[in-house]
Write an enzyme that holds these catalytic residues in place. Structure first.
Site, PDB file in Angstrom:
ATOM      1  N   HIS A 237       3.337 -10.899   5.322  1.00  0.00           N
ATOM      2  CA  HIS A 237       4.072  -9.676   5.664  1.00  0.00           C
ATOM      3  C   HIS A 237       3.892  -8.615   4.583  1.00  0.00           C
ATOM      4  O   HIS A 237       3.427  -8.882   3.472  1.00  0.00           O
ATOM      5  CB  HIS A 237       5.563  -9.990   5.852  1.00  0.00           C
ATOM      6  CG  HIS A 237       6.243 -10.535   4.620  1.00  0.00           C
ATOM      7  ND1 HIS A 237       6.803  -9.718   3.657  1.00  0.00           N
ATOM      8  CD2 HIS A 237       6.456 -11.809   4.205  1.00  0.00           C
ATOM      9  CE1 HIS A 237       7.329 -10.465   2.707  1.00  0.00           C
ATOM     10  NE2 HIS A 237       7.129 -11.740   3.015  1.00  0.00           N
TER      11      HIS A 237
ATOM     12  N   CYS B 138       6.702 -17.310   1.609  1.00  0.00           N
ATOM     13  CA  CYS B 138       5.855 -16.453   2.430  1.00  0.00           C
ATOM     14  C   CYS B 138       4.877 -15.678   1.555  1.00  0.00           C
ATOM     15  O   CYS B 138       5.028 -15.590   0.335  1.00  0.00           O
ATOM     16  CB  CYS B 138       6.714 -15.491   3.250  1.00  0.00           C
ATOM     17  SG  CYS B 138       7.627 -16.307   4.566  1.00  0.00           S
TER      18      CYS B 138
END
Length: 737
Positions: free
Chosen positions: A566, A585
């Site tokens: 992201h 992440c």
């Protein structure tokens, strides 16, 4: 009463008469059959013309057995005379009813004639016969046949000829015995035993590695590959080669045959899948299994023109693996490259241009040697210690677990000249091992073998297509420990523009709820929304926007670890050399460019640009689905060969190298291949009592439901026929192509 008794006595007399008649008929039929058999001519006909045996054939008599063992016609004639005398003495009925079965099987008796069989005891010529005549059946005479042929016992079925050469038959017999009863002594795995039984059974258990006691070409190729296992980072001691020269007996040759087959299986399995299963290393590794098929190994290797090359093909085919293999040979002193020594001298430092000072670039005669040592091919003879050289020194220092200053000081020179060669070899070995875990095909064939590969220790992401790098960027990965980014292979299915951040349960319960105890308004000030369901569980989310923790774009490849790639509002972290800061992440430096590259690969006709992607920024989620998913490979390469051909080392940020080396040095053999069961990540949301003053968005969405689970919130829930709760509804999601 008396009349009844009289009638009963008469009935009994009738029954006795019928029984006597039946016995008389049966005896006459037997005598007639014996008389028929007493004719030598008819015996010859029966021997020459086989007749199908009916279902209602009388049992054989002693005379029949005697006739079967008769060796000469002369003896048969004597027996015929005896039977004729018996027939004359026996009474015969005036009329005999003949059954259909008797008509079909027994010719009408004829008196024997002396001229029908003129034979002498010393002669073995066939008897001259005439066809026997009957009212209901006619027997056609066949070619004359010796009577002795009729008396010969039936021959046993002929065994099929063996395809095994006579010289190898004793070994084949021994292999058949061992494989049938003792295969488990050589092969631990059931599928390997089944493959061996099928393979050797199909070739009548003939040996494949020897012929006449001498090694075949296939055996020589396999042995050569096993002895050279070290070149592929494997241990030759794990694949013992039997001494065929000392095997001089069938038992010894069969034993050596199966031992070499077992070593070949072990090599193929280790070359393809690794000496240790990835679950032995950590619970946060998940790669697809790709075990070898023993039957395919046997067929492929034994039928190949080059058995050594066929066995070598089970090693990873990837370009980076082969490059590491070449560097391993150089580290072991097998390379041809010159040894470059950096002379001692003053420290060299590069200073970039700043607001108040100009760029400072020093010159030194050692710099060309330094460029060659570090693999800098651009301006190879340049003596300036510029930004490119300083950056290469910084990367070397990081891989050598030194402080990455980019300054060439005495400590760095010493490390460059006297590398810890054994440690570097170990690092290359474990990286080659990890390449075996990855899929053989990293990309999607329909997309030009396109794929994404992310290297955690190098903090870089690359998009590959047609074997070439299409695009690359810097990334931020998970912190060491429980927030480490997992190693996995999955497929990216879509991109979400303007994503909602559904805070993972681990962050909710380990960080945010404790923070609420200290400051009940902290979530409001962070722009987060808290929801508590009727069951007491808590869900925290952040709506789309510029300040969202996921930034403007999320790249989705659903997986059990619930990680993704992201954007981020914290762009400053990309300037750091070590970038392990996230909760697992992966944050991408240039997400708009990344999105356009991926979209143009999967939907080339749409002509996406970074500007078009940025034009979608807003308050509503937009999912851009890929018609064909793109594989994503998260790897851990602490040693790799860069585009310039230079072997690079990176810091073992998660300690994976140390763990693997420790496992390999324990020498637990095949135990390393066992799968270790790890507990699955828990995403449960236990009931929580919130402190007073905490703003709650709703009370759970109705009737005790705990709402969608975290995975559904993150990657989307399956379609439901129930209407959504009116309170706490997420922004409308727009799907575009």
């Amino acid at each position: 009463m008396r009349d009844c008794l009289n009638h009963r006595a008469g009935f009994d007399r009738v029954l006795m008469t019928v029984a006597a008649t039946f016995l008389t008929v049966s005896a006459s039929s037997a005598l007639a059959q014996d008389q028929a058999r007493s004719s030598a001519a008819e015996l010859a006909i029966e021997a020459a013309i086989p007749r199908p045996e009916p279902a209602n054939v009388p049992p054989p008599t002693a005379a029949d057995i005697k006739l079967d063992t008769t060796a000469t016609v002369q003896d048969s004639s004597k027996e015929t005379a005896r039977e004729s005398i018996k027939a004359d003495a026996a009474p015969a009925p005036d009329k005999v009813e003949t059954k259909p079965s008797d008509v079909a099987t027994t010719p009408a008796p004829e008196a024997p004639k002396s001229e029908t069989a003129k034979t002498e005891p010393a002669k073995t010529e066939p008897a001259k016969t005439e066809p026997a005549k009957a009212d209901t059946a006619t027997v056609t005479p066949a070619a004359p046949t010796a009577p002795a042929a009729a008396a010969a016992p039936a021959a046993e079925p002929v065994k099929a000829a063996s395809n095994v050469p006579a010289a190898d038959q004793p070994v084949a017999d021994k292999l058949k015995d061992v494989i049938g009863a003792k295969a488990s002594r050589y092969f631990d795995r059931k599928n390997e035993r089944a493959a061996v039984e099928k393979f050797y059974g199909a070739r009548d258990f003939a040996p494949v590695w020897t012929q006449g006691g001498a090694l075949t070409a296939a055996a020589k190729g396999v042995i050569a590959r096993l002895k050279d296992a070290a070149s592929d980072g494997l241990n030759p001691a794990d694949y013992p080669v039997p001494d065929f020269a000392a095997a001089t007996t069938p038992d010894a040759l069969a034993d050596a045959e199966l031992k070499l087959t077992a070593s070949m299986f072990d090599y193929a399995r280790h070359a393809q899948s690794g000496r240790m299963h990835w679950s032995q290393v950590s619970a946060d590794i998940l790669y697809p299994e790709h075990p070898v098929d023993p039957s395919e190994v046997l067929t492929k290797v034994t039928t190949a023109a080059d058995a050594s090359a066929a066995l070598d093909s089970y090693n990873p085919p990837h370009k980076l693996y082969k490059a590491l293999k070449a560097k391993l040979a150089e580290l072991r002193g097998q390379g041809n490259g010159p040894v470059i020594e950096i002379a001692e001298g003053p420290s060299l430092k590069y200073t970039p241009a700043g607001k108040k000072q100009a760029e400072v670039v020093v010159e030194d005669p050692r710099v060309p040697q330094l460029r060659a040592k570090l693999g800098i091919t651009e301006n190879a003879s340049d003596t300036r210690y510029d930004a490119a050289v300083a950056d290469a020194v910084r990367k070397f220092q990081s891989g050598a677990e030194m402080k990455p200053t980019g300054i060439l000081d005495d400590k760095t020179v010493k490390a460059l000249n006297t590398p810890k060669r054994d440690k570097q070899i170990d690092t290359v070995l474990v990286n080659m091992e990890r390449w075996r875990w990855l899929p053989r095909d990293l990309g999607a064939p329909s997309l030009g073998d396109a794929y994404v590969i992310l290297n955690i220790p190098d903090y870089t992401l690359k998009v590959m297509q047609h074997g070439q790098q299409v695009w690359t960027t810097r990334v931020v990965t998970g912190k060491p420990g429980q927030h480490a980014t997992p190693l996995l292979t999955e497929t990216m299915k879509y991109i979400t523009v303007n994503p909602t951040w559904n805070v993972p349960p681990s962050i909710v319960y380990n960080e945010y709820l404790p923070a609420l105890q200290q400051d009940p308004t902290v979530l409001q000030r962070m722009g987060l929304k808290l929801e508590q369901n009727r069951d007491g569980s808590v869900h925290i989310s952040q709506p789309p926007g510029e300040a969202n923790a996921l930034g403007r774009i999320r790249f989705n490849f659903p997986n059990k670890f619930l990680v993704y790639q992201h954007d981020t509002p914290d762009k400053n972290l990309f300037a750091k050399e070590d970038r392990a800061f996230s909760h697992g992440c992966m944050r991408v430096q240039n997400p708009d460019q990344y999105a356009s590259v991926l979209l143009n690969i999967t939907m080339p006709s749409e002509k996406y640009t970074p500007e078009r992607v940025r034009s979608m920024y807003g308050k509503s989620e937009i999912d851009l689905k890929f018609p064909t998913p793109i594989p994503v490979n998260i790897t851990y390469q602490t040693a790799f060969v860069d585009d310039a051909g230079k072997l690079q080392f990176r810091k073992d940020v998660y300690g994976r190298d140390a763990t693997m080396l420790n496992i390999l040095k324990n020498n637990r053999g095949k135990d390393l291949e066992a799968v270790v069961a790890h507990s699955q990540p828990s995403y449960s949301r236990p009931a929580t009592t919130l402190p007073s003053g905490v703003a709650v968005a709703n009370n759970g969405g109705g009737f005790g439901s705990s709402g969608p689970n975290f995975f559904e919130r993150l990657f989307g829930a399956p379609a439901s026929t129930q209407p959504p709760a009116p309170v706490g509804r997420r922004p409308q999601r727009v799907f575009t192509r």
